[in-house]
Design a protein around this motif. Structure first.
Motif: not given
Length: 208
Positions: A153-158, A128-135
């Protein structure tokens, strides 16, 4: 604008999320010499109404939020739109990350739903990816947008008590810790939001 309590604010962040205000003050203080925390104020502190986020990209949503705040305050406005993009879900939740559960801003419900949807997905397919647009939008009408991304990547639990949003289930590439386990300084250095706003920082610095 006359009835708004702007104080020493020179810049308004178009968010009602107090976590984002604090995080961005730290990011800008690291990126802009002499930056003072009270130069940045959040839209919630001014009781501004939130616009409908009907853009179909992160950049479009960040711009419409910043435009609304600049128009209401007469000050330069910054905004970000961000989310998590999961490869096996074809890039979803994406722009719908904050309302993936069906209503806006319920972090716990969003996390529970995403974890349930991926419960049977093996570790090697949880990229997975975290994506941000800053304006940045100026009262004059000038507009600037920068993008930031962090892969992982995503884990299986918090895991972890820090951060917010999907941070507790996202491990950045090359790290076993979730974003919620990282010290704030370390998180800001690698985060999608940190990268986007550091790219925008030279334009912001010109205003201060």
């Amino acid at each position: 604008m006359s009835d708004l309590s702007l104080g020493n604010a020179k810049l308004v962040l178009a968010t009602h999320n107090a976590h984002k205000v604090g995080e961005l003050r730290t990011i800008l203080a690291q990126a802009i010499p002499g930056f003072e925390a009270d130069w940045l104020i959040g839209a919630a502190d001014l009781h501004l109404t939130e616009p409908i986020e009907d853009g179909v990209t992160f950049a479009a949503n960040s711009l419409l939020k910043a435009r609304a705040v600049a128009e209401q305050t007469g000050l330069p406005a910054i905004a970000d739109d961000s989310g998590i993009c999961v490869e096996v879900l074809g890039g979803a939740p994406g722009i719908f990350s904050a309302r993936w559960c069906g209503h806006h801003g319920d972090d716990n419900a969003n996390l529970d739903l995403l974890l349930a949807q991926l419960a049977d997905i093996a570790p090697e397919h949880r990229q997975a990816s975290f994506v941000a647009a800053a304006a940045l939008v100026l009262p004059s009408g000038e507009e600037f947008v920068e993008l930031g991304e962090v892969k992982g990547s995503l884990l299986f639990e918090r895991t972890g008590e820090g951060g917010f949003g999907y941070d507790p289930i996202f491990a950045p590439e090359g790290d076993y810790r979730s974003m919620a386990q990282l010290p704030p300084e370390e998180k800001n250095q690698i985060s999608h939001r940190g990268r986007a706003f550091r790219a925008l920082a030279p334009k912001i610095a010109e205003l201060l």
